[in-house]
Design a protein around this motif. Structure first.
Motif, mmCIF file in Angstrom:
data_model
loop_
_atom_site.group_PDB
_atom_site.id
_atom_site.type_symbol
_atom_site.label_atom_id
_atom_site.label_comp_id
_atom_site.label_asym_id
_atom_site.label_seq_id
_atom_site.Cartn_x
_atom_site.Cartn_y
_atom_site.Cartn_z
ATOM 1 N N VAL A 138 -11.127 -2.356 12.012
ATOM 2 C CA VAL A 138 -10.514 -2.209 10.838
ATOM 3 C C VAL A 138 -8.776 -2.543 10.714
ATOM 4 O O VAL A 138 -8.314 -3.561 11.529
ATOM 5 C CB VAL A 138 -10.350 -2.153 9.916
ATOM 6 N N ASN A 139 -8.388 -1.594 11.999
ATOM 7 C CA ASN A 139 -6.730 -1.534 12.417
ATOM 8 C C ASN A 139 -6.572 -2.997 13.516
ATOM 9 O O ASN A 139 -6.259 -2.974 13.418
ATOM 10 C CB ASN A 139 -6.752 -0.487 13.157
ATOM 11 N N ALA A 140 -7.504 -3.160 15.086
ATOM 12 C CA ALA A 140 -7.956 -4.296 15.499
ATOM 13 C C ALA A 140 -7.879 -5.690 14.745
ATOM 14 O O ALA A 140 -6.906 -6.004 15.162
ATOM 15 C CB ALA A 140 -9.097 -4.228 16.540
ATOM 16 N N ILE A 141 -8.172 -5.718 14.308
ATOM 17 C CA ILE A 141 -8.527 -6.852 13.419
ATOM 18 C C ILE A 141 -7.123 -7.347 13.044
ATOM 19 O O ILE A 141 -6.460 -8.289 12.861
ATOM 20 C CB ILE A 141 -9.035 -7.044 11.586
ATOM 21 N N PRO A 187 3.645 -10.793 8.208
ATOM 22 C CA PRO A 187 3.550 -9.968 7.275
ATOM 23 C C PRO A 187 4.439 -9.614 6.283
ATOM 24 O O PRO A 187 5.241 -8.965 6.687
ATOM 25 C CB PRO A 187 2.149 -9.220 7.209
ATOM 26 N N TRP A 188 4.784 -9.396 5.119
ATOM 27 C CA TRP A 188 5.862 -9.026 4.357
ATOM 28 C C TRP A 188 5.378 -7.696 4.195
ATOM 29 O O TRP A 188 6.577 -6.364 3.799
ATOM 30 C CB TRP A 188 5.999 -9.903 3.410
ATOM 31 N N HIS A 189 4.405 -7.262 3.704
ATOM 32 C CA HIS A 189 3.907 -5.838 3.537
ATOM 33 C C HIS A 189 2.650 -5.311 3.942
ATOM 34 O O HIS A 189 1.035 -6.567 3.375
ATOM 35 C CB HIS A 189 3.894 -5.947 1.725
ATOM 36 N N ILE A 190 2.168 -4.644 4.651
ATOM 37 C CA ILE A 190 0.721 -3.869 4.921
ATOM 38 C C ILE A 190 0.952 -2.732 4.060
ATOM 39 O O ILE A 190 1.385 -1.868 3.946
ATOM 40 C CB ILE A 190 0.624 -3.741 6.076
ATOM 41 N N GLU A 191 -0.295 -2.814 3.350
ATOM 42 C CA GLU A 191 -0.961 -1.903 3.177
ATOM 43 C C GLU A 191 -2.676 -0.786 3.439
ATOM 44 O O GLU A 191 -3.311 -1.958 4.015
ATOM 45 C CB GLU A 191 -1.247 -1.446 1.220
ATOM 46 N N GLY A 192 -2.829 -0.045 3.144
ATOM 47 C CA GLY A 192 -3.802 0.770 3.919
ATOM 48 C C GLY A 192 -3.966 1.436 5.347
ATOM 49 O O GLY A 192 -5.455 1.360 5.559
ATOM 50 N N ARG A 193 -2.946 0.860 5.874
ATOM 51 C CA ARG A 193 -3.485 1.036 7.687
ATOM 52 C C ARG A 193 -3.906 2.589 7.890
ATOM 53 O O ARG A 193 -4.453 3.097 8.403
ATOM 54 C CB ARG A 193 -1.691 1.111 7.691
ATOM 55 N N ASP A 194 -3.413 3.667 6.952
ATOM 56 C CA ASP A 194 -3.723 5.261 7.041
ATOM 57 C C ASP A 194 -5.080 5.571 7.388
ATOM 58 O O ASP A 194 -5.788 6.455 8.511
ATOM 59 C CB ASP A 194 -3.102 6.258 6.205
ATOM 60 N N TRP A 231 -9.683 0.359 4.071
ATOM 61 C CA TRP A 231 -9.876 -1.884 3.351
ATOM 62 C C TRP A 231 -7.866 -1.793 3.430
ATOM 63 O O TRP A 231 -7.124 -1.122 2.548
ATOM 64 C CB TRP A 231 -9.549 -1.447 2.109
ATOM 65 N N VAL A 232 -6.787 -2.404 4.529
ATOM 66 C CA VAL A 232 -5.968 -2.929 4.631
ATOM 67 C C VAL A 232 -6.145 -4.128 4.067
ATOM 68 O O VAL A 232 -6.347 -4.909 4.023
ATOM 69 C CB VAL A 232 -5.712 -3.304 6.588
ATOM 70 N N LEU A 233 -4.667 -3.931 3.090
ATOM 71 C CA LEU A 233 -4.067 -5.148 2.859
ATOM 72 C C LEU A 233 -3.294 -5.488 3.410
ATOM 73 O O LEU A 233 -2.201 -5.058 4.221
ATOM 74 C CB LEU A 233 -4.095 -5.537 1.028
#
Length: 123
Positions: free
Chosen positions: A54-57, A73-80, A84-86
């Motif tokens: 997921v992180n690689a994508i 990207p204006w914003h990235i959420e959920g990386r931790d 589910w990363v948005l």
């Protein structure tokens, strides 16, 4: 001179390319333009097999879009936790899931009115 914003179509193309670079699975584009009160024009949804993928994508999408279009990207959420990363590119929102999380939230089902295009991958 103001930087010309990349067209939404170019952005979608580069995002798909970034997903395919690292073998993201089950890629779907949901066209939300004909649905009232949506936050963006397109959702792009895909999944990886682990939080590492997921992180690689996510990283691949960022790199591909940045290199081709000089966009971020204006914003990235959920990386931790990388389940589910948005990624919010304003007109295009990318959802990168682990499969079980994608099945649980069923975004495609929630946005059933959207025109959906499935990207066929050869890997």
């Amino acid at each position: 001179m103001a930087k010309k914003e990349a067209s939404t179509d170019q952005l979608v193309t580069q995002i798909i390319k970034g997903i395919e670079e690292v073998k993201g699975q089950d890629i779907q584009i949901l066209d939300l333009r004909e649905i009232e009160n949506t936050v963006c024009d397109y959702f792009i949804i895909c999944n990886g097999t682990s939080n590492t993928q997921v992180n690689a994508i996510v990283n691949s999408i960022q790199k591909t879009v940045s290199k081709a279009l000089k966009e971020k990207p204006w914003h990235i959420e959920g990386r931790d936790n990388a389940e589910w990363v948005l990624m919010d590119f304003v007109h295009v929102v990318v959802h990168v899931f682990q499969r079980h999380i994608r099945e649980f939230y069923d975004i495609e089902g929630l946005w059933g009115d959207a025109k959906t295009v499935t990207i066929e991958t050869t890997y």
